[in-house]
Design a protein around this motif. Structure first.
Motif, mmCIF file in Angstrom:
data_model
loop_
_atom_site.group_PDB
_atom_site.id
_atom_site.type_symbol
_atom_site.label_atom_id
_atom_site.label_comp_id
_atom_site.label_asym_id
_atom_site.label_seq_id
_atom_site.Cartn_x
_atom_site.Cartn_y
_atom_site.Cartn_z
ATOM 1 N N PHE A 362 31.092 51.850 -7.350
ATOM 2 C CA PHE A 362 31.245 51.809 -8.812
ATOM 3 C C PHE A 362 32.085 50.619 -9.272
ATOM 4 O O PHE A 362 32.397 50.500 -10.451
ATOM 5 N N ASN A 363 32.445 49.748 -8.328
ATOM 6 C CA ASN A 363 33.258 48.585 -8.704
ATOM 7 C C ASN A 363 32.418 47.612 -9.536
ATOM 8 O O ASN A 363 31.246 47.395 -9.228
ATOM 9 N N PRO A 364 33.009 47.005 -10.562
ATOM 10 C CA PRO A 364 32.199 46.152 -11.438
ATOM 11 C C PRO A 364 31.663 44.888 -10.756
ATOM 12 O O PRO A 364 30.610 44.391 -11.133
ATOM 13 N N ARG A 365 32.384 44.356 -9.778
ATOM 14 C CA ARG A 365 31.855 43.246 -8.986
ATOM 15 C C ARG A 365 31.334 43.850 -7.695
ATOM 16 O O ARG A 365 32.056 44.594 -7.023
ATOM 17 N N PRO A 366 30.074 43.569 -7.351
ATOM 18 C CA PRO A 366 29.511 44.187 -6.135
ATOM 19 C C PRO A 366 30.454 44.014 -4.945
ATOM 20 O O PRO A 366 30.926 42.909 -4.671
ATOM 21 N N PHE A 367 30.715 45.136 -4.281
ATOM 22 C CA PHE A 367 31.789 45.208 -3.280
ATOM 23 C C PHE A 367 31.185 45.526 -1.916
ATOM 24 O O PHE A 367 30.377 46.443 -1.779
ATOM 25 N N ASP A 368 31.555 44.744 -0.919
ATOM 26 C CA ASP A 368 31.078 44.993 0.437
ATOM 27 C C ASP A 368 32.194 44.616 1.422
ATOM 28 O O ASP A 368 33.333 44.352 1.016
ATOM 29 N N ALA A 369 31.886 44.583 2.704
ATOM 30 C CA ALA A 369 32.912 44.317 3.713
ATOM 31 C C ALA A 369 33.506 42.918 3.552
ATOM 32 O O ALA A 369 34.700 42.710 3.810
ATOM 33 N N VAL A 370 32.681 41.961 3.113
ATOM 34 C CA VAL A 370 33.199 40.600 2.908
ATOM 35 C C VAL A 370 34.232 40.603 1.790
ATOM 36 O O VAL A 370 35.324 40.022 1.914
ATOM 37 N N GLY A 371 33.915 41.294 0.711
ATOM 38 C CA GLY A 371 34.851 41.393 -0.412
ATOM 39 C C GLY A 371 36.110 42.134 -0.011
ATOM 40 O O GLY A 371 37.233 41.724 -0.364
ATOM 41 N N ALA A 372 35.956 43.216 0.742
ATOM 42 C CA ALA A 372 37.111 43.981 1.182
ATOM 43 C C ALA A 372 38.038 43.114 2.020
ATOM 44 O O ALA A 372 39.265 43.174 1.895
ATOM 45 N N GLU A 373 37.436 42.300 2.871
ATOM 46 C CA GLU A 373 38.245 41.427 3.740
ATOM 47 C C GLU A 373 39.029 40.407 2.882
ATOM 48 O O GLU A 373 40.217 40.157 3.153
ATOM 49 N N GLU A 374 38.386 39.883 1.850
ATOM 50 C CA GLU A 374 39.090 38.937 0.956
ATOM 51 C C GLU A 374 40.292 39.631 0.285
ATOM 52 O O GLU A 374 41.365 39.052 0.156
ATOM 53 N N ILE A 375 40.058 40.864 -0.138
ATOM 54 C CA ILE A 375 41.140 41.607 -0.828
ATOM 55 C C ILE A 375 42.288 41.890 0.133
ATOM 56 O O ILE A 375 43.460 41.663 -0.186
ATOM 57 N N TYR A 376 41.971 42.360 1.337
ATOM 58 C CA TYR A 376 43.044 42.643 2.313
ATOM 59 C C TYR A 376 43.802 41.363 2.685
ATOM 60 O O TYR A 376 45.013 41.362 2.826
ATOM 61 N N ARG A 377 43.064 40.262 2.847
ATOM 62 C CA ARG A 377 43.731 39.004 3.244
ATOM 63 C C ARG A 377 44.670 38.515 2.133
ATOM 64 O O ARG A 377 45.707 37.919 2.405
#
Ligand SMILES: [Fe+2]
Length: 380
Positions: A362-377
């Motif tokens: 339900f995140n407004p910007r499509p969210f996947d493992a690549v995005g999650a990795e950017e956020i954690y980093r």
């Protein structure tokens, strides 16, 4: 505008000392024999005794259950259902933080319908309606008393499962801000941050709608004004009230709008490192707001106060992210994932888990493992 449905199932009773009305309110609903789900900390604070007294005085026989901890899991729910099975109860009262309220709902699913709580993952899988419930939060946090979902961890993987049903909404929510005074400072901070995250995520989710926006904005208004006050002056009654009502409204916003990437990134931190939910959110939410920025900056500007052109001209996502980081500082919460004990080498594994979280869809910007990795980093 996305389709939505709103069916209020919960009577809300707000005010100082309203917990003393629980017995009469239970009688009004026809309760005779009720399971009281409240964790040991709530008993030690004296809240359980007050509710037991009120129920007993009103002629409702209570059966207390407290064998569960924070982040209730499928095994604790099964134990609660086994405890309740021979008692012939007709109702359940949940008293405490999100753990108690979610555990109460989870027990209700299994007690009424059998099997394991995992069987009810998703929405509307209870063939037999759940027993009527009263919810009494003692922290301003999850807003579970405003929702028809129980969030229960799998006892093996520790990953959270959202189990929803229309009948899992409590019939009455008693919002007594006096009950939140007993929470330790760090509990107030983490619960409050959870509520703030609910307001921020529900305000921009793909399922947001005019109704959830109404609740999300008012929740943000109440919570953002009161959070620092309650941290600096824990006995401030008005601030406590604003936090409790704000958390409830944020829960109402989630009910139709769902959440987003911050909850998707927070859940693996809790499962893998046992980081409390509110703290896990504090570690990732500012970075999610920045990551989402280009997609929903106007909505973040609206949350901060739409007419303020200055916010629009600056960067609303950055302005909001800085505000959220200030809240973490005020709450004495860890600021970086490293401070919280997260190893950078674990990020790919965490990101893979985050990408599997339902809430991330339900995140407004499509969210996947690549995005999650950017956020954690960004947060390490
Ligand atoms: Fe949450």
């Amino acid at each position: 505008m996305v389709p939505f449905e709103f069916h209020p199932r919960t009577r809300v009773v707000f005010g100082p000392a309203t917990v003393t009305r629980v017995g009469q309110l239970a009688r009004d609903l026809g309760f005779r024999r009720t399971l009281l789900v409240a964790d040991p900390g709530i008993r030690e604070a004296g809240h359980t005794a007050r509710v037991l007294d009120s129920l007993t005085a009103a002629g409702v026989e209570p059966f207390p259950f407290d064998s569960f901890g924070i982040n209730p899991d499928s095994a604790m729910v099964a134990a609660g259902a086994a405890f309740a099975a021979p008692l012939n109860i007709d109702s359940i009262v949940g008293l405490g933080g999100g753990s108690s309220l979610d555990c109460a709902k989870g027990i209700n699913f299994v007690l009424r319908n059998g099997g394991s709580i995992a069987d009810y993952r998703g929405y509307g899988k209870a063939a037999t309606p759940l027993l009527p419930m009263i919810g009494i939060p003692t922290t301003a946090g999850t807003g579970s008393e405003a929702q028809s979902y129980a969030v229960i961890a799998d006892a093996t993987t520790h990953m959270k499962m959202a189990c929803g049903d229309p009948s899992a909404a409590v019939r009455i929510a008693i919002l007594d801000p006096d009950l939140t005074l007993s929470a330790p400072r760090h509990v107030t901070a983490m619960a409050g941050y959870d509520a703030i995250a609910h307001a921020v995520e529900s305000a921009v989710s793909t399922k947001r709608n005019p109704l959830s926006d109404t609740f999300a904005r008012q929740a943000w208004h109440l919570l953002s004004e009161a959070f620092e006050r309650v941290m600096l002056h824990p006995a401030d009654a008005d601030a406590r009230a604003a936090m409790l009502v704000g958390a409830h409204f944020a829960g109402m916003a989630i009910e139709t709008s769902m959440l987003g990437a911050a909850h998707a990134c927070a859940n693996p931190l809790t499962a893998r490192y046992n980081i409390p939910h509110g703290l896990a959110l504090a570690l990732v939410l500012p970075h999610v707001v920045r990551w989402n920025g280009a997609a929903v900056k106007d909505r973040y500007a609206a949350l901060l106060g739409a007419p303020r052109r200055r916010i629009r001209d600056e960067d609303p996502a950055e302005t909001l992210a800085l505000r959220l980081e200030d809240f973490a500082v005020t709450g004495h919460l860890a600021i970086t994932l490293s401070d919280a004990g997260v190893d950078a080498a674990a990020i790919p594994e965490l990101a893979a888990l985050a990408a599997q979280q339902w809430t991330g869809t339900f995140n407004p910007r499509p969210f996947d493992a690549v995005g999650a990795e950017e956020i954690y980093r960004a947060g390490i």
